[in-house]
Design a protein around this motif. Sequence first.
Motif, PDB file in Angstrom:
ATOM      1  N   UNK A 252       0.882  -1.166   0.000  1.00 31.34           N
ATOM      2  CA  UNK A 252       0.000   0.000   0.000  1.00 31.34           C
ATOM      3  C   UNK A 252       0.917   1.212   0.000  1.00 31.34           C
ATOM      4  N   UNK A 253       0.806   2.030  -1.025  1.00 27.15           N
ATOM      5  CA  UNK A 253       1.737   3.145  -1.201  1.00 27.15           C
ATOM      6  C   UNK A 253       1.099   4.196  -2.094  1.00 27.15           C
ATOM      7  N   UNK A 254       1.827   5.265  -2.345  1.00 26.80           N
ATOM      8  CA  UNK A 254       1.354   6.281  -3.277  1.00 26.80           C
ATOM      9  C   UNK A 254       1.554   5.811  -4.711  1.00 26.80           C
ATOM     10  N   UNK A 255       0.816   6.390  -5.635  1.00 28.69           N
ATOM     11  CA  UNK A 255       1.002   6.071  -7.045  1.00 28.69           C
ATOM     12  C   UNK A 255       2.403   6.460  -7.503  1.00 28.69           C
ATOM     13  N   UNK A 256       2.926   7.581  -6.983  1.00 28.50           N
ATOM     14  CA  UNK A 256       4.290   8.001  -7.318  1.00 28.50           C
ATOM     15  C   UNK A 256       5.299   6.932  -6.930  1.00 28.50           C
ATOM     16  N   UNK A 257       5.142   6.356  -5.719  1.00 29.60           N
ATOM     17  CA  UNK A 257       6.073   5.330  -5.265  1.00 29.60           C
ATOM     18  C   UNK A 257       5.957   4.071  -6.116  1.00 29.60           C
ATOM     19  N   UNK A 258       4.719   3.701  -6.450  1.00 33.22           N
ATOM     20  CA  UNK A 258       4.522   2.512  -7.294  1.00 33.22           C
ATOM     21  C   UNK A 258       5.222   2.679  -8.637  1.00 33.22           C
ATOM     22  N   UNK A 259       5.092   3.839  -9.248  1.00 31.66           N
ATOM     23  CA  UNK A 259       5.739   4.095 -10.535  1.00 31.66           C
ATOM     24  C   UNK A 259       7.251   4.160 -10.391  1.00 31.66           C
ATOM     25  N   UNK A 260       7.718   4.777  -9.311  1.00 35.72           N
ATOM     26  CA  UNK A 260       9.168   4.910  -9.096  1.00 35.72           C
ATOM     27  C   UNK A 260       9.844   3.546  -9.029  1.00 35.72           C
ATOM     28  N   UNK A 261       9.161   2.558  -8.420  1.00 39.32           N
ATOM     29  CA  UNK A 261       9.778   1.246  -8.234  1.00 39.32           C
ATOM     30  C   UNK A 261       9.235   0.193  -9.210  1.00 39.32           C
ATOM     31  N   UNK A 262       8.549   0.647 -10.244  1.00 37.54           N
ATOM     32  CA  UNK A 262       8.149  -0.249 -11.335  1.00 37.54           C
ATOM     33  C   UNK A 262       7.077  -1.251 -10.976  1.00 37.54           C
ATOM     34  N   UNK A 263       6.187  -0.918 -10.043  1.00 34.59           N
ATOM     35  CA  UNK A 263       5.124  -1.835  -9.643  1.00 34.59           C
ATOM     36  C   UNK A 263       3.896  -1.679 -10.526  1.00 34.59           C
ATOM     37  N   UNK A 264       3.111  -2.725 -10.579  1.00 36.77           N
ATOM     38  CA  UNK A 264       1.825  -2.697 -11.282  1.00 36.77           C
ATOM     39  C   UNK A 264       0.738  -2.278 -10.293  1.00 36.77           C
ATOM     40  N   UNK A 265      -0.008  -1.254 -10.639  1.00 39.63           N
ATOM     41  CA  UNK A 265      -1.078  -0.787  -9.755  1.00 39.63           C
ATOM     42  C   UNK A 265      -2.304  -1.668  -9.951  1.00 39.63           C
ATOM     43  N   UNK A 266      -2.711  -2.330  -8.885  1.00 36.15           N
ATOM     44  CA  UNK A 266      -3.862  -3.232  -8.928  1.00 36.15           C
ATOM     45  C   UNK A 266      -5.161  -2.469  -8.678  1.00 36.15           C
ATOM     46  N   UNK A 267      -5.109  -1.534  -7.716  1.00 34.70           N
ATOM     47  CA  UNK A 267      -6.311  -0.754  -7.405  1.00 34.70           C
ATOM     48  C   UNK A 267      -5.889   0.600  -6.840  1.00 34.70           C
ATOM     49  N   UNK A 268      -6.549   1.648  -7.328  1.00 35.96           N
ATOM     50  CA  UNK A 268      -6.277   2.996  -6.831  1.00 35.96           C
ATOM     51  C   UNK A 268      -7.321   3.404  -5.789  1.00 35.96           C
ATOM     52  N   UNK A 269      -6.965   4.404  -4.970  1.00 42.33           N
ATOM     53  CA  UNK A 269      -7.929   4.954  -4.008  1.00 42.33           C
ATOM     54  C   UNK A 269      -8.412   3.944  -2.993  1.00 42.33           C
ATOM     55  N   UNK A 270      -7.486   3.178  -2.402  1.00 38.43           N
ATOM     56  CA  UNK A 270      -7.896   2.104  -1.487  1.00 38.43           C
ATOM     57  C   UNK A 270      -8.058   2.588  -0.045  1.00 38.43           C
TER      58      UNK A 270
END
Length: 382
Positions: A252-270
Motif C-alpha cells: 500500500x503506497x502512493x502512485x508516485x512510489x509505485x511508478x518509481x519502483x516499477x510496480x503494477x497498480x492493482x487498485x487505486x484509491x484504497x
Amino acid sequence: MNEQEFQEKLARERREIDRIDKQLLPLFLERMGCVERVGALKQQAGAPVRNAAREQEIIDRVSRQAGELGQSAAAFYRAIMAISRDREHIIIGGDSDLRRLERTADRELPSPVGRVVCQGVGGAYSHKAASRLVDDGDITFVPEFSQVFREVEKGALGVVPVENSAAGSVTAVYDLILQYRFYIVGAVDIRVEHCLAAAAPGPVTKVISHPQAMAQCSEVIAARGLEAQEYSNTAAAAQAVAERKEAGLAAICSEDAAKRYGLTIIERGVQNVRNNTTRFVAVYKKPVLQNGANKISLCFSLAHTTGSLHSVLRRFATHGLNLTKIESRPIPGRSFEYDFYLDFTGSIHDPDTLNLICALNAELPRFSFLGNYSELSTEEDG
C-alpha cells in the motif's frame, strides 16, 4: 402563563440582571486596579506572580459561602484569577528570553536551506511534503523517525508526519518532538491517495505498508482478506515489493512510489475515506518566526489538581485564540504524568499573544515554545 405574561416577566428579570451587571463592572475594574498595584509591588520585590496557596484559600472560601452554587462560584473566581495573573505578568514584563527571541529570531529559513532529511525512501509522502516546504534543499532519507531528529541536531531540516485525518496522531513523532523540543518552522497538508501495487502477477494475499497507511486502508484489507505486515514506510514497502518480486505480495503506497519502483497498480484509491490528508511539519534547531505566520505550537506539563488543564485552555479562549490540536504524551520515567502539546492560531508578534505565552511560560512546568509558522494547504496536490 400566556406569551405576553412570559415576555413581561422575562423583561423584568433581564432589567434586574442589567442592574446587577452595572454594579459588577465597576467592582471588576476596581479589583483590576488593585491587581495592577500588586503587580507593581511584586515587580519591585522580585516576587512571583502566582501564589497558589492564596488562590486555593480564596476558592475554598467562596465555595463554602456559595452553598449549592459552590462549584460555579469557584469556576467564576478561577477565571478572575487567571485574568488577574495575565495582567500582573504584563506589568512585570516577565520572560525576557521569549521577548528577545521574538525580536531577534530569523524571519525566513536560510537560502539555500542545506540538507533536508525525511524518514523512508524516495517517493514517500514525506518526500512530497519536503518538496512542497523547501524548494532548494538536498533531500535525503533515513530509516527511522529518531534518525531524522538526530540529523536535525547536526543542523539539518527535518520533515516528519504528525497526524492523519483518518488514522489520527503519529505518536512516535510527538514523543520525539517533546523529547528534543526543536522548533517547528513550517507545516504542510498532503492529500493521501493510496494504491495497492504488486511486482508479481497473480492474486494478492499479503500486503505490507506503514501501520498508519494500513489503518487508513483497513476496509480494503479486510474485504480482500489480506494478511497485513507492518513496514517502516509506504515507499520503502513499495521498494521492498519490487526487490522481492514475491507472488501474492503487494504494497500500500502512493502512485508516485509505485511508478518509481516499477510496480503494477492493482487498485487505486484504497483508503477508507476519500478526503484523507496527512499533516507534516518541518523541524529545525534554530527558530524561524515568519512575519505572516499564523500557527503556534507549544508544550508543557501540569500539576495533578482539579481543573488544571481547563484553567489553561480557558485562557486561550479569553484571548480569542483558537486551539487546533491538543495531544498528551506520558513523561518518560514518571508514573501517570503527562506533557501536553498544543497548536493554536495566532502570531507571536501580536503583543497580546506574546504576553499570554510569556505568562504561561512563567507558570507552567516543562514549558517550551515550539514555533510560529505557516501551514500550506493541499490545493496544489489535486
